[in-house]
Design an enzyme around this catalytic site. Structure first.
Site, PDB file in Angstrom:
ATOM      1  N   ARG A 102       0.875  -1.176   0.000  1.00 42.71           N
ATOM      2  CA  ARG A 102       0.000   0.000   0.000  1.00 42.71           C
ATOM      3  C   ARG A 102       0.908   1.221   0.000  1.00 42.71           C
ATOM      4  NH1 ARG A 102      -5.432   1.575   3.323  1.00 42.71           N
ATOM      5  NH2 ARG A 102      -6.185   0.071   1.807  1.00 42.71           N
ATOM      6  N   HIS A 129      -7.246   0.703  -6.690  1.00 38.59           N
ATOM      7  CA  HIS A 129      -7.521  -0.138  -5.520  1.00 38.59           C
ATOM      8  C   HIS A 129      -8.164  -1.432  -6.036  1.00 38.59           C
ATOM      9  CE1 HIS A 129      -7.860  -1.284  -1.485  1.00 38.59           C
ATOM     10  NE2 HIS A 129      -8.723  -0.407  -1.014  1.00 38.59           N
ATOM     11  N   GLN A 132     -10.248  -3.913  -3.750  1.00 40.46           N
ATOM     12  CA  GLN A 132     -11.536  -3.342  -3.365  1.00 40.46           C
ATOM     13  C   GLN A 132     -12.549  -3.526  -4.491  1.00 40.46           C
ATOM     14  OE1 GLN A 132     -12.384  -1.694  -0.290  1.00 40.46           O
ATOM     15  NE2 GLN A 132     -14.374  -2.124  -1.174  1.00 40.46           N
ATOM     16  N   ASP A 222     -17.200   7.373  -1.944  1.00 42.76           N
ATOM     17  CA  ASP A 222     -15.959   7.252  -1.170  1.00 42.76           C
ATOM     18  C   ASP A 222     -15.660   8.645  -0.620  1.00 42.76           C
ATOM     19  OD1 ASP A 222     -13.501   6.414  -0.140  1.00 42.76           O
ATOM     20  OD2 ASP A 222     -12.477   6.398  -2.074  1.00 42.76           O
ATOM     21  N   CYS A 262     -16.505   1.915   0.135  1.00 44.14           N
ATOM     22  CA  CYS A 262     -15.373   1.034   0.452  1.00 44.14           C
ATOM     23  C   CYS A 262     -14.988   1.115   1.933  1.00 44.14           C
ATOM     24  CB  CYS A 262     -14.181   1.407  -0.424  1.00 44.14           C
ATOM     25  SG  CYS A 262     -13.705   3.142  -0.278  1.00 44.14           S
ATOM     26  N   ARG A 290     -14.247  -8.469   1.804  1.00 42.93           N
ATOM     27  CA  ARG A 290     -12.821  -8.230   1.527  1.00 42.93           C
ATOM     28  C   ARG A 290     -11.997  -9.459   1.923  1.00 42.93           C
ATOM     29  NH1 ARG A 290     -10.417  -3.224   0.863  1.00 42.93           N
ATOM     30  NH2 ARG A 290      -8.651  -4.561   0.360  1.00 42.93           N
TER      31      ARG A 290
HETATM   32  N1   CP Z   1     -11.477  -0.114   2.027  1.00 42.31           N
HETATM   33  C1   CP Z   1     -10.220  -0.165   2.493  1.00 42.31           C
HETATM   34  O1   CP Z   1      -9.257  -0.417   1.740  1.00 42.31           O
HETATM   35  O2   CP Z   1     -10.087   0.087   3.819  1.00 42.31           O
HETATM   36  P1   CP Z   1      -8.725   0.231   4.626  1.00 42.31           P
HETATM   37  O3   CP Z   1      -8.121   1.556   4.212  1.00 42.31           O
HETATM   38  O4   CP Z   1      -9.113   0.191   6.051  1.00 42.31           O
HETATM   39  O5   CP Z   1      -7.804  -0.896   4.221  1.00 42.31           O
HETATM   40  N1  NVA Z   2      -9.892   6.806  -1.716  1.00 45.14           N
HETATM   41  C1  NVA Z   2      -9.566   6.380  -0.377  1.00 45.14           C
HETATM   42  C2  NVA Z   2      -9.810   4.925  -0.234  1.00 45.14           C
HETATM   43  C3  NVA Z   2      -9.508   4.327   1.108  1.00 45.14           C
HETATM   44  C4  NVA Z   2      -9.767   2.851   1.176  1.00 45.14           C
HETATM   45  C5  NVA Z   2      -8.107   6.717  -0.083  1.00 45.14           C
HETATM   46  O1  NVA Z   2      -7.258   6.541  -0.968  1.00 45.14           O
HETATM   47  O2  NVA Z   2      -7.819   7.175   1.019  1.00 45.14           O
END
Ligand code: CP
Ligand code: NVA
Length: 307
Positions: A102, A129, A132, A222, A262, A290
């Protein structure tokens, strides 16, 4: 070797195979069964940003499958300056059977994968993502069936989540509309890439959320400011205010329209409590899925598809 960096690495058949394994493993878990399909495998997760769902769902998934998980922050892994990225990638992937990354930069994941001796999974970058979006389509198919063509309407920022969802929807011939202010819509180069990769893709963009949701099967949103954009949060709150998913917007949608997010959510900003906690909300089945999807994906990447 397969990687999961962007859904442009996938075709419709890949998605169907992953969903079949995911559904089977989910059904088995409901019966109390955790088939040990990946005994002794090591999943290493390196995260530059916080995570609840992605980190813990992958960790639970590999443990259910008989493997184990290691977690490192980006700093501890030395992603930025302790040594070169190719050196980190070569060393870390020799210890691991798969790595979840990540990051802020999507290019970092691409470069890392270029030096990797095991599959690399994008656990969220500034651009995509994919895990997701795979989960979201799996969840939608649980509600509307595998052959549905109900429209997904994403109301809000054309961000990493919207990007991957648009690709996943296109691969399975599901219409996708983004309703957002013009400067926050999906970029032209992404749309051309999508139309080239999936010529039948039905992707539309509009600035009018009410028009967009009139024939929606799902309204998805989101956060308006993603991780790394916190300094823009106040500015974005003002810009996106007309795009809040609330009872008034839902009243413009068909009666069986469902809500997805999400998570994490900024309640009271992109969505109101009555919608996210309402009986048309899928956010918690979505979050639960998930983990099931992570299991299906890991088996697809590392093991036999025979459950
Ligand atoms: N939806 C999602 O990726 O959540 P987190 O940021 O908690 O991993
Ligand atoms: N768009 C958000 C998604 C988090 C799961 C971010 O990147 O913070």
């Amino acid at each position: 070797m397969k990687h999961v960096i962007s859904l442009f690495d996938f075709n419709a058949e890949d998605l169907r195979t992953i969903f079949e394994t995911t559904a089977e493993l989910k059904a088995r878990l409901l019966k109390g069964e955790r088939p040990v399909l990946l005994p002794g495998r090591v999943l290493t997760q390196v995260f530059e940003k916080p995570s609840l769902r992605t980190r813990v769902s992958f960790e639970a998934a590999i443990i259910h499958l008989g493997g184990t998980s290691i977690f490192l922050s980006g700093k501890d892994a030395g992603l930025h300056g302790r040594e070169s990225l190719p050196d980190v990638a070569r060393v870390l992937t020799d210890y691991s059977d798969a790595v979840v990354l990540r990051t802020f930069s999507h290019e970092l994941i691409q470069e890392f994968a270029g030096y990797s001796s095991c599959p690399v999974i994008n656990g969220l970058s500034d651009r995509n993502h994919p895990c997701q979006a795979l989960t979201d389509i799996f969840t939608i198919q649980e509600i509307f069936g595998a052959d549905h063509s109900r429209k997904i309407v994403f109301v809000g920022d054309g961000n990493n989540v919207a990007n991957s969802l648009a690709v996943a929807a296109a691969l399975l011939k599901i219409p996708f509309t983004l309703a957002a202010p013009e400067e926050y819509q999906l970029p032209e180069d992404f749309l051309s890439q999508l139309q080239n990769y999936v010529p039948h893709a039905e992707v539309e963009q509009t600035t009018d959320p009410y028009e967009a949701v009139r024939d929606a099967g799902v309204i998805y949103t989101d956060v308006w400011a993603s991780m790394g954009q916190e300094s823009e949060r106040d500015e974005r709150k003002a810009i996106f205010a007309p795009y809040q998913v609330n009872a008034k917007l839902f009243a413009a949608a068909p009666k069986d329209c469902r809500f997805m997010h999400c998570l994490p959510a900024h309640r009271g900003e992109e969505v109101t409590d009555d919608v996210i906690d309402g009986d048309r909300s899928l956010v918690f089945p979505q979050a639960e899925n998930r983990m099931h999807l992570a299991k299906g994906l890991l088996v697809w990447l590392l093991g036999s598809t025979t459950v």
